[in-house]
Write a protein that holds these residues in place. Sequence first.
Motif, mmCIF file in Angstrom:
data_model
loop_
_atom_site.group_PDB
_atom_site.id
_atom_site.type_symbol
_atom_site.label_atom_id
_atom_site.label_comp_id
_atom_site.label_asym_id
_atom_site.label_seq_id
_atom_site.Cartn_x
_atom_site.Cartn_y
_atom_site.Cartn_z
ATOM 1 N N GLU A 16 0.833 -1.202 0.000
ATOM 2 C CA GLU A 16 0.000 0.000 0.000
ATOM 3 C C GLU A 16 0.868 1.252 0.000
ATOM 4 O OE1 GLU A 16 -2.638 -0.563 3.282
ATOM 5 O OE2 GLU A 16 -3.775 -2.089 2.164
ATOM 6 N N VAL A 17 1.877 1.207 0.858
ATOM 7 C CA VAL A 17 2.774 2.356 0.915
ATOM 8 C C VAL A 17 3.499 2.511 -0.420
ATOM 9 C CG1 VAL A 17 4.800 3.327 2.051
ATOM 10 C CG2 VAL A 17 3.064 2.157 3.405
ATOM 11 N N ALA A 18 3.967 1.377 -0.965
ATOM 12 C CA ALA A 18 4.725 1.432 -2.220
ATOM 13 C C ALA A 18 3.878 2.045 -3.335
ATOM 14 C CB ALA A 18 5.186 0.032 -2.613
ATOM 15 N N THR A 19 2.601 1.658 -3.392
ATOM 16 C CA THR A 19 1.721 2.192 -4.434
ATOM 17 C C THR A 19 1.594 3.704 -4.290
ATOM 18 O OG1 THR A 19 0.492 0.136 -4.218
ATOM 19 C CG2 THR A 19 -0.535 1.851 -5.523
ATOM 20 N N GLU A 20 1.463 4.141 -3.053
ATOM 21 C CA GLU A 20 1.351 5.576 -2.784
ATOM 22 C C GLU A 20 2.622 6.319 -3.204
ATOM 23 O OE1 GLU A 20 -0.719 8.183 -2.487
ATOM 24 O OE2 GLU A 20 -1.832 6.294 -2.606
ATOM 25 N N VAL A 21 3.760 5.725 -2.820
ATOM 26 C CA VAL A 21 5.043 6.371 -3.131
ATOM 27 C C VAL A 21 5.217 6.457 -4.648
ATOM 28 C CG1 VAL A 21 7.541 6.091 -3.011
ATOM 29 C CG2 VAL A 21 6.149 5.689 -0.983
ATOM 30 N N ILE A 22 4.853 5.386 -5.346
ATOM 31 C CA ILE A 22 4.994 5.387 -6.807
ATOM 32 C C ILE A 22 4.104 6.461 -7.412
ATOM 33 C CG2 ILE A 22 4.411 4.073 -8.872
ATOM 34 C CD1 ILE A 22 5.429 1.631 -7.494
ATOM 35 N N LYS B 195 11.709 3.957 -15.204
ATOM 36 C CA LYS B 195 12.215 2.745 -14.572
ATOM 37 C C LYS B 195 13.310 3.066 -13.578
ATOM 38 C CE LYS B 195 12.907 0.084 -18.209
ATOM 39 N NZ LYS B 195 13.243 -1.154 -18.941
ATOM 40 N N ALA B 196 14.164 4.013 -13.951
ATOM 41 C CA ALA B 196 15.244 4.388 -13.039
ATOM 42 C C ALA B 196 14.657 4.969 -11.761
ATOM 43 C CB ALA B 196 16.169 5.397 -13.710
ATOM 44 N N LEU B 197 13.586 5.750 -11.935
ATOM 45 C CA LEU B 197 12.949 6.399 -10.794
ATOM 46 C C LEU B 197 12.276 5.381 -9.866
ATOM 47 C CD1 LEU B 197 12.224 9.063 -9.516
ATOM 48 C CD2 LEU B 197 10.223 9.173 -10.970
ATOM 49 N N LEU B 198 11.585 4.409 -10.492
ATOM 50 C CA LEU B 198 10.878 3.429 -9.671
ATOM 51 C C LEU B 198 11.821 2.357 -9.155
ATOM 52 C CD1 LEU B 198 7.596 3.008 -11.706
ATOM 53 C CD2 LEU B 198 8.150 4.596 -9.890
ATOM 54 N N GLY B 199 12.960 2.247 -9.832
ATOM 55 C CA GLY B 199 13.905 1.198 -9.454
ATOM 56 C C GLY B 199 14.662 1.509 -8.177
ATOM 57 N N GLN B 200 14.733 2.805 -7.804
ATOM 58 C CA GLN B 200 15.470 3.072 -6.565
ATOM 59 C C GLN B 200 14.542 3.164 -5.370
ATOM 60 O OE1 GLN B 200 17.671 6.763 -6.507
ATOM 61 N NE2 GLN B 200 16.540 7.525 -8.264
ATOM 62 N N THR B 201 14.996 2.489 -4.325
ATOM 63 C CA THR B 201 14.208 2.477 -3.108
ATOM 64 C C THR B 201 14.210 3.855 -2.460
ATOM 65 O OG1 THR B 201 15.165 0.310 -2.887
ATOM 66 C CG2 THR B 201 13.834 1.047 -1.080
ATOM 67 N N ALA B 202 15.349 4.566 -2.630
ATOM 68 C CA ALA B 202 15.530 5.899 -2.059
ATOM 69 C C ALA B 202 15.540 5.886 -0.542
ATOM 70 C CB ALA B 202 14.482 6.885 -2.578
ATOM 71 N N LYS B 203 16.279 4.915 0.002
ATOM 72 C CA LYS B 203 16.467 4.889 1.440
ATOM 73 C C LYS B 203 17.754 5.665 1.720
ATOM 74 C CE LYS B 203 17.056 1.640 5.208
ATOM 75 N NZ LYS B 203 17.415 0.248 5.491
ATOM 76 N N LEU B 204 17.584 6.835 2.296
ATOM 77 C CA LEU B 204 18.736 7.718 2.510
ATOM 78 C C LEU B 204 19.149 7.675 3.970
ATOM 79 C CD1 LEU B 204 20.473 9.977 1.140
ATOM 80 C CD2 LEU B 204 18.847 11.592 2.112
ATOM 81 N N GLU B 205 20.451 7.500 4.198
ATOM 82 C CA GLU B 205 20.954 7.472 5.566
ATOM 83 C C GLU B 205 22.254 8.263 5.667
ATOM 84 O OE1 GLU B 205 19.735 2.979 6.986
ATOM 85 O OE2 GLU B 205 21.315 3.280 5.517
ATOM 86 N N PHE B 206 22.438 8.853 6.810
ATOM 87 C CA PHE B 206 23.713 9.520 7.087
ATOM 88 C C PHE B 206 24.385 8.770 8.221
ATOM 89 C CE2 PHE B 206 21.149 12.723 5.105
ATOM 90 C CZ PHE B 206 22.037 13.440 4.306
ATOM 91 N N VAL C 266 9.879 -1.378 0.097
ATOM 92 C CA VAL C 266 10.412 -2.637 -0.413
ATOM 93 C C VAL C 266 10.939 -2.369 -1.824
ATOM 94 C CG1 VAL C 266 8.089 -3.270 -1.179
ATOM 95 C CG2 VAL C 266 9.811 -5.034 -0.955
ATOM 96 N N ALA C 267 11.986 -3.084 -2.191
ATOM 97 C CA ALA C 267 12.557 -2.889 -3.525
ATOM 98 C C ALA C 267 11.643 -3.514 -4.571
ATOM 99 C CB ALA C 267 13.933 -3.523 -3.599
ATOM 100 N N LEU C 268 11.508 -2.819 -5.708
ATOM 101 C CA LEU C 268 10.636 -3.324 -6.769
ATOM 102 C C LEU C 268 11.470 -3.648 -7.999
ATOM 103 C CD1 LEU C 268 7.854 -0.616 -6.458
ATOM 104 C CD2 LEU C 268 7.686 -2.974 -5.704
ATOM 105 N N THR C 269 11.105 -4.732 -8.662
ATOM 106 C CA THR C 269 11.778 -5.029 -9.927
ATOM 107 C C THR C 269 10.737 -5.060 -11.040
ATOM 108 O OG1 THR C 269 11.566 -7.360 -9.385
ATOM 109 C CG2 THR C 269 13.729 -6.369 -9.067
ATOM 110 N N VAL C 270 11.161 -4.677 -12.245
ATOM 111 C CA VAL C 270 10.257 -4.673 -13.396
ATOM 112 C C VAL C 270 10.206 -6.088 -13.941
ATOM 113 C CG1 VAL C 270 9.857 -3.766 -15.695
ATOM 114 C CG2 VAL C 270 10.863 -2.316 -13.943
ATOM 115 N N VAL C 271 9.025 -6.708 -13.931
ATOM 116 C CA VAL C 271 8.926 -8.065 -14.461
ATOM 117 C C VAL C 271 8.265 -8.096 -15.828
ATOM 118 C CG1 VAL C 271 9.051 -9.366 -12.320
ATOM 119 C CG2 VAL C 271 6.873 -8.428 -13.045
ATOM 120 N N GLU C 272 7.636 -7.009 -16.208
ATOM 121 C CA GLU C 272 7.028 -6.971 -17.524
ATOM 122 C C GLU C 272 7.020 -5.522 -17.976
ATOM 123 O OE1 GLU C 272 3.110 -8.728 -17.607
ATOM 124 O OE2 GLU C 272 2.656 -7.677 -19.463
#
Lengths: 328, 533
Positions: B160-166, B202-213, B350-356
């Motif tokens: 649900e969160v992933a759909t929102e973020v996308i 694809k590049a945009l959706l492919g990154q999880t964007a978990k940023l840490e310092f 969660v990390a997403l991969t393009v399957v189709e």
Amino acid sequence: MKLLKLVPDNTNIGFVKLRHWAFALTALLTVLAVGATLYKGLNLGVDFVGGLMIEAKFQEPVQTDKVRTVIDRLGVGDGSLQQFGDPKTVQIRLPLPEQGGAGASNAVVEKARKALAAEFPGVTFSRYDTVSGKVSGELIQNGVLAVMLAVIGIAIFSWFRYEWQFGISTFVAIMHDVLMTLGFFAITQLEFDLNIVAAVLTIVGYSINDKMVIDDRIRENMRKYRKMDMKALIDLSVNETLPRTVMTSVTVLLALGALLLLGGHVLRGFTAAMMLGIIVGTYSSVYVSSSLLITLGLSPAAAEKKASKVNIAAQAERMGPRDDGARP
Amino acid sequence: MLNFSRWTVAAILLPLLIGILCSVPSFLPDSTVERLPAFMRTRVNLGLDLSGGSHLLLEASTQDVAKQRLANMEEQVRTELRRGDPRIAIGDISSRDGRLSFMVRDPSQVDAAVERIRPLTQGAGLTGQRDFNVEVVNSTTITITPTQAGIDNAVKSAMEVATEVIRKRIDEMGTREPTIQQQGGNRIVVQVPGLQDPRALKALLGQTAKLEFKLVDTTANPAEVAQGRAPVGSEVLPYPANPSGSPVIAVQRQVMVSGEDLTDAQQGFSEQGNEPIVNIRFNGAGGRKFGQVTSQNVNKPFAIILDGKVLSAPNINEPILGGSAQISGSFTVESANQLAIALRSGKLPVALTVVEERTVGPQLGADSIKAGLLASIIAVAAVAAFMFVSYGRFGIYANLAVAINVLVILGVMGMLNATLTLPGIAGFVLTIGTAVDANVLIYERIREERRRGRNVVQSIEHGYKEASRTIFEANVTHAIAGGIMLALGSGPVKGFAIVLLIGIATSVFTAVTFTRLLVSRWVRTHRPTEIHI
């Protein structure tokens, strides 16, 4: 105005007499179709085997061999190429890169684009699909499941609505139609993709439509002429509905013919499958499913028994007031 | 049978009229439709194969979700037992085979440890089901095993969160009318009409964007780090753009500030030159934390980590107190912009991969529409001509019914905001072919009844009545096939099934009821004694 009648009035063809020949021919063709499917295999599209499909549109007609050389030089795996639609369009199929996911398949598309553009200026990729092995496996599974469920569901429907013989004869005839379509795709090696599954399901739907009309007439005549010999009765029913069978097949073929010639290359395989299916389906309605009822031992007595079981409303509708004295 | 009351006539014509009216917006240009009130925008959407665009099917790895939960649990257990009061010493922590196990050093504390862990494993759901099972094995070892229900819940909320973020990310790209839908348990379909080059997407959706310092562990021995070993409390992370040449770097495990504390991210350029960077701004808490860390660690390198990879590790030259900072790391303008978008819309759980992936160029789409339209017109004309030469006046009635049927199908699709795809056009053409089947059945039946010697009115009545039953049964079976296609089919199959099912429903109505109305009008006004059929 003189109206067109494709089937003259009072046509009386002895379909039942021909049934042994028809069964033999049907069996032979079905075996050939299954043999071709098993031996040659279907030309499965990327939907079902996974991989990368690129449709490249060139400025001028090209030879696929030249395109093949360019693609082979890339070293991205065994490609298969096909002229598609017009001579300017070539469909290129490549295996998916083994690792790297989305980025890797992007890279392959990019590589192909650059290499082709260098050799053939002005080339554009009008379409490309990538399907992973996992998804394609599910698509196959769903496709097969859909076709099987449709065939079984319809057979059960006609079993409940009529007698079991109708269920079986319909089932056999539809399986025949499906197998013939598969055989057609194996022999022509046209690409078999998701669209074709839709076409097969439509053939199933159309074919059942056709058989229902004849079956319904057989049922009607069974109640009307209780003493009539089953063979004569089936011949009568098939002949009575023949004008409609022919008319409808011709109209649908007309519509599909327009689509085949003018509907663009993307739909060509789809339309070809459907046209073949209509012809095969019509054949199996007339020659296979009705004659099979005799082999399965359908008798007016069986119909009586079932009729007493179906609900009263349905009976009232079927047995409604009828004045048959008019028939000479 | 041939008599229709005024009310029946209205009941037949009204739905047809509504259907036809609803089809009108589909023929109007965009600008006109936008001016209509919302309820009148009954318009058929064009599928990607007709409009051109990109279709992506993304899949989340459920194992990833499970793994991550276990890692979180490990962290929570450590915190609870080591930092809590009284402190319980534990060791041999391992998460293998999807479960977490550890040893309690003092056997007398095992029960207390279980008591303290229990609250962490309680499910958030209302069912009171546990997310994890806690067991004691060998009297000193505690294992924590996730339950299936717990995993399912976690995957569900992650999706649900992933759909929102996308959705946020794609909206930020400024593309028009994307469709983003969850499909099945762990997939998301993204369709963007008009998008020609899905690489950026694809590049945009492919990154999880978990940023840490995290602080760089400067005490680590470079030789050991190169071999992947780090001192206690630190870890070795990949650092592709390391100026020192080593592809890895040791950083402290503790996350000082994370991407969750961001309020904004924008692409910009560095002060020194024109190197693309990402400017970020923290919220209050994040800004305070960032200020504190940078004040305490002046002249030490600070690692900026994105999705487990170190982007850069600049030195902290002075405390950064304003609550904003810069991320540098050999970006291009495009990749910096993408990262900014990804950071603004939050990280994917969660990390997403393009399957189709399917992309159709606009030219092909336009060609397909043109070809489909032409084919439909020719098909209609051919069928109409054929019906006319076969049935004369009755053929015209059937043709009228077909013409109305086509409009009504479009209208119904418009009301449902259904999508017309290329196979859908094929479904249309086939519907035209089969819609006349009902009329053929009726007319052939009328011909038969005439041959049997019935008079005109009786023949027509019988023809309609007997044929209606057959038509009904034939269409029910046809609908079974269509329903199965709709339920099981994906993509093109579904598009075809929608048109087919709507067509079945409307064609029975137009071909049977509507033509009966026309025929009865004619019979009543002309009282024919002979009909040409």
